[in-house]
Design a protein around this motif. Sequence first.
Motif, PDB file in Angstrom:
ATOM      1  N   MET A 174       0.840  -1.201   0.000  1.00 49.30           N
ATOM      2  CA  MET A 174       0.000   0.000   0.000  1.00 49.30           C
ATOM      3  C   MET A 174       0.872   1.246   0.000  1.00 49.30           C
ATOM      4  O   MET A 174       0.593   2.221  -0.714  1.00 49.30           O
ATOM      5  CB  MET A 174      -0.908  -0.021   1.241  1.00 49.30           C
ATOM      6  CG  MET A 174      -1.917   1.105   1.261  1.00 49.30           C
ATOM      7  SD  MET A 174      -3.089   0.940  -0.118  1.00 49.30           S
ATOM      8  CE  MET A 174      -3.761   2.608  -0.142  1.00 49.30           C
ATOM      9  N   GLY A 187      -2.697  -7.437  -5.704  1.00 48.43           N
ATOM     10  CA  GLY A 187      -3.559  -7.326  -4.522  1.00 48.43           C
ATOM     11  C   GLY A 187      -4.818  -8.157  -4.655  1.00 48.43           C
ATOM     12  O   GLY A 187      -5.225  -8.872  -3.714  1.00 48.43           O
ATOM     13  N   ALA A 197      -5.760 -11.563  -2.470  1.00 52.11           N
ATOM     14  CA  ALA A 197      -7.049 -11.695  -1.768  1.00 52.11           C
ATOM     15  C   ALA A 197      -7.747 -12.997  -2.170  1.00 52.11           C
ATOM     16  O   ALA A 197      -8.321 -13.707  -1.325  1.00 52.11           O
ATOM     17  CB  ALA A 197      -7.937 -10.497  -2.089  1.00 52.11           C
ATOM     18  N   SER A 247     -14.201  -3.433   4.203  1.00 52.67           N
ATOM     19  CA  SER A 247     -13.744  -3.523   2.805  1.00 52.67           C
ATOM     20  C   SER A 247     -14.898  -3.285   1.838  1.00 52.67           C
ATOM     21  O   SER A 247     -14.735  -2.629   0.805  1.00 52.67           O
ATOM     22  CB  SER A 247     -13.111  -4.892   2.561  1.00 52.67           C
ATOM     23  OG  SER A 247     -14.089  -5.909   2.619  1.00 52.67           O
ATOM     24  N   LEU A 290      -7.666  -1.037  -4.268  1.00 47.37           N
ATOM     25  CA  LEU A 290      -6.526  -1.779  -3.702  1.00 47.37           C
ATOM     26  C   LEU A 290      -6.726  -2.017  -2.209  1.00 47.37           C
ATOM     27  O   LEU A 290      -6.452  -3.107  -1.701  1.00 47.37           O
ATOM     28  CB  LEU A 290      -5.232  -0.991  -3.951  1.00 47.37           C
ATOM     29  CG  LEU A 290      -3.954  -1.655  -3.419  1.00 47.37           C
ATOM     30  CD1 LEU A 290      -3.746  -3.018  -4.072  1.00 47.37           C
ATOM     31  CD2 LEU A 290      -2.745  -0.749  -3.653  1.00 47.37           C
ATOM     32  N   TYR A 320      -9.092  -4.913  -1.669  1.00 47.98           N
ATOM     33  CA  TYR A 320      -8.495  -6.242  -1.878  1.00 47.98           C
ATOM     34  C   TYR A 320      -7.624  -6.640  -0.683  1.00 47.98           C
ATOM     35  O   TYR A 320      -7.659  -7.786  -0.215  1.00 47.98           O
ATOM     36  CB  TYR A 320      -7.658  -6.257  -3.158  1.00 47.98           C
ATOM     37  CG  TYR A 320      -8.429  -5.860  -4.399  1.00 47.98           C
ATOM     38  CD1 TYR A 320      -9.799  -6.082  -4.496  1.00 47.98           C
ATOM     39  CD2 TYR A 320      -7.774  -5.232  -5.473  1.00 47.98           C
ATOM     40  CE1 TYR A 320     -10.498  -5.698  -5.630  1.00 47.98           C
ATOM     41  CE2 TYR A 320      -8.478  -4.856  -6.610  1.00 47.98           C
ATOM     42  CZ  TYR A 320      -9.847  -5.083  -6.679  1.00 47.98           C
ATOM     43  OH  TYR A 320     -10.536  -4.707  -7.797  1.00 47.98           O
ATOM     44  N   LEU A 321      -6.836  -5.644  -0.192  1.00 43.13           N
ATOM     45  CA  LEU A 321      -5.952  -5.961   0.930  1.00 43.13           C
ATOM     46  C   LEU A 321      -6.743  -6.291   2.193  1.00 43.13           C
ATOM     47  O   LEU A 321      -6.386  -7.204   2.957  1.00 43.13           O
ATOM     48  CB  LEU A 321      -5.013  -4.776   1.192  1.00 43.13           C
ATOM     49  CG  LEU A 321      -3.994  -4.479   0.066  1.00 43.13           C
ATOM     50  CD1 LEU A 321      -3.179  -3.242   0.411  1.00 43.13           C
ATOM     51  CD2 LEU A 321      -3.081  -5.679  -0.178  1.00 43.13           C
ATOM     52  N   LEU A 369      -6.742  -9.725   4.283  1.00 49.51           N
ATOM     53  CA  LEU A 369      -6.453  -9.729   5.726  1.00 49.51           C
ATOM     54  C   LEU A 369      -7.551 -10.468   6.498  1.00 49.51           C
ATOM     55  O   LEU A 369      -7.266 -11.219   7.442  1.00 49.51           O
ATOM     56  CB  LEU A 369      -6.330  -8.290   6.223  1.00 49.51           C
ATOM     57  CG  LEU A 369      -6.061  -8.123   7.729  1.00 49.51           C
ATOM     58  CD1 LEU A 369      -4.746  -8.800   8.115  1.00 49.51           C
ATOM     59  CD2 LEU A 369      -6.043  -6.653   8.098  1.00 49.51           C
TER      60      LEU A 369
END
Length: 978
Positions: free
Chosen positions: A1, A28, A32, A188, A219, A222-223, A227
């Motif tokens: 990031m 990314g 995911a 998200s 982005l 997706y991160l 997570l």
Amino acid sequence: MTVFLAVLAFVKDRDVLLPILDTITIVGSGLAAASMLLTAQHSQGRSKKAWTLLAAALVFNTFGEASWAVIEVVLHQNPFPSVADIGYLAFYPLFAVGILLLPEEPLSSREKQKILLDAAIVIVSAALVFWVFLIDPIVASTKGITIKLLFAAAYTIMDLILFFALMGLLFRKLNSLGRNPALILALSLIIFLTTDAIFTIQTNQGTFISGRFLDTGWLVTYLLIGLAGVLQTNSLPLEPLGVLGPIQSKRDEWVHFLPYLGIGAAFSLLIWGYEYSHLINYSGLAASVGLIIVLMFIRQKVAFDERNQLLTMTLSEIGERKHVEESLRKSEQEKAAILGGLKNVSVEYLDPLMHIVWANTLVQKSLNLSVEEIREKRCFKAIYGREASCAGCTAVEALQSGESQEGELVTPDGKTWLSRSSPLRDAEEKITGVVHVAIDISERKSAESALKESERRLASIINFLPDATFVINKEGKVIAWNQAIEKLTDTMAEQMLGKGDYEYALPFYGERRPILIDMTVKYDPAFDEKYENIKRQEDGSIVGESYMPKLKDGEAYLLGSASALYDSDGNYWGAIESIRDITDRRHAEEELKRSKEEAEFATRAKSEFLANMSHEIRTPMNAVIGLTGLLLDENLTARQREYIEIIRSSGDTLLAIINNILDLTKIEANMVELECQPIDLQSCIEAAMDLVAAAAADKGLNITCTIQDGTPKLILGDPTRLSQIIINLLHNAVKFTKKGGIAITVSSIKLEGDNHDIHFAVKDTGIGIPEEKIGRLFQSFSQIDASTARRYGGTGLGLAISKKLVEMMGGKIWAESEAGKGSTFHFAIPTKTTLCEPIDIFKPASLAVSDQQGQLDRNLSILLAEDNTVNQIVAKKMLKKLGYRADVAANGIEVLQALERQHYDVVFMDVQMPEMDGLDATKAIRQRWQKGPKIIAMTASALKGDREMCLAAGMDGYISKPTKMEALRAALVACSKG
């Protein structure tokens, strides 16, 4: 990031910027997707399907990102609309279905209603907002339907679908999803929907430029999704996420405010909706707001009912709590009363320093102090006057370890206690004291010690028993194995004690299997075949013999005796079995059996010899007596008649001797069986007196009979043998008495029921017997002295036969005598009375002994079957004397041939003949001629069963040899009648 933001900030050349940004975005999205797939592999059931769909959605999204990058960077074309939109649009429904498929906790119907109403309010409001600000502007700005319009509208609709999934994620209680992953997924989706909304607006306005800060939203989405997958898989709390703690703790509160935000948005549109009147139908907006208001009223009604129910439950719980507190107070009082009333149990509450807080009545009485007087005193000081706690005190150990402790404690006064102590803790798990309970087990320990000593003595006794002995407990384990069984099996006690699973069978059978000791509790008839002579005794013990082919010293026969053992309460405790080696006894028994078989063989040989001797002696005697009888009917001179009479008398005497010898032999060989028939005592005695009356009259002797009162008239017994005893005694009395008389006296002693003891006495006035020679009476072939035998004759068998017959009847015989004054012979027999009519044994029941005064049928055709020539002559002459002519056959075959030639009315059949004897010939006749002749047996055999054997073969009558004219005539009279 950080790299992504740095590139955005410092790289100004779009030809360099776009490939880098697109690559980061693709990576990314791919990471995911990999995170979702990994989470799916670690999940099961419905959760596995949900995470798999999420992974598939991200794979399609990665495809869209890659396609966008190729079109934008490589082809230098506008990627919207393009094939990339297919991947993007597939992402939305798949991701939404995956979110909705995650398993949720079971909820009550009221909770489900609230969640559905909240979600409905938010979704309707969101749909209204999406339509006003996103969908309708796109439709209004385009004059015709184009692909770009369709894709733009599709993105907005898909965002709305994804928003529905977000509401499901927020409102549902997902039991398969951790709280951090759930919030991160929700975050998200919020970022993703916000970014998409901005993208839609900029696209519609024509201001969207790829490679700007807006790309950061996708982005970040997706991160965050990746997570969430990592956290769900590892289930580990991460420090950077600590900021989510307040959000997590307040989640249930702020989620319920979302419907109010939706209502606020709807009302804002209704109030300020005139600004967008060119875009929307104002009446439709009002209807939508009305729907939201109705849903809100319904939600509030449900919430009010829930609060009302909660209030009712709270008030009920307050009442129940008061009731519980009152019950607890009473319970504490009852507990104190119960603990205080325990007679043999000491109970103490101690603080961490061993001070007494409370003690029950037993402790108070033992110290002669009240609770107030002993409170705050240390227990060891107050009870035993010690300065330190007792060794092994469980209260000290419980305070030190923080766990309950149990054990035996020997106090300074010598008593043994079973002690248990448990620590007490407060709400913070801090130890605040200990409960100490002790039971005085001194008497039990003494009893256990005495029991152990008793068991030791019992084990010593068992160990020195001469028989091999072992004991098992109720678990089937060996607890005693004595020296004798060690010697028998060559297995030491150390090898066997404590062993179970039928180990004790191995030394005997070479395999683990139940044996006699196991049958004392669970008897199985299938085991009977494995033992010989197995018996269950009345006391429950079992005795059985077994053959051991491979014991220590070779084969052996063992006698086992097993019994169950019970304690004083009657409960099964175990079992004991003693085993004795009976090999020598069995060998002796086998030898005895062989000897018995040899003796039986000798007896059979003796019987056969007697039968042959009887036949061989009686055959010539038949000729002697028969011919003398014929001669006496001739015209003889006085001297000739005298000589013939002497011959006839000598023959009869010889025949009587033979009969006595045969009788004695049959009795000694157990070949005589006593009958049980009704007997008329008076008739039986009178018949016996008639048989000796002639001899007594020749000597001028008077015979009298007296039957005393109380003597039963009819009794059960063997009439023939009873008559034989009386006749023998009367013959003796007549023989040895010259003058005077003979008296018979019969008396009875009443026993229980129908039983009587009948006493017979035969008294004479004869020569008497010296006292020193009475002991020689009743012995075979024995008389008082040789001169007696020469003077009076006889073999001395009559009394011996009488004695044996009396003993067979269960009685006894004896004599009283005085030389020169006479003798009295006594015998007594046990018997029963009867009401059945007796059979007159002196009137014949067969053809052989019928009424001699009947008329003879002179037309009878007769066949004589006799192999001895002399007997043929005698029999033919007797028949001729009676007026008959007879044909002769020498054996059974000739008899059958003669019957084939012509019919005969009567066949006199000798039993012993060559080639085919009389029995086989009779059987053949009965098979071939159903209406055959009358068959009369003529046999010189006089053994047990001869008559029955003849009748069983099919003969009609029986005449024994020597044949007398009277018997022959009686048989012919019977045949004439029949």
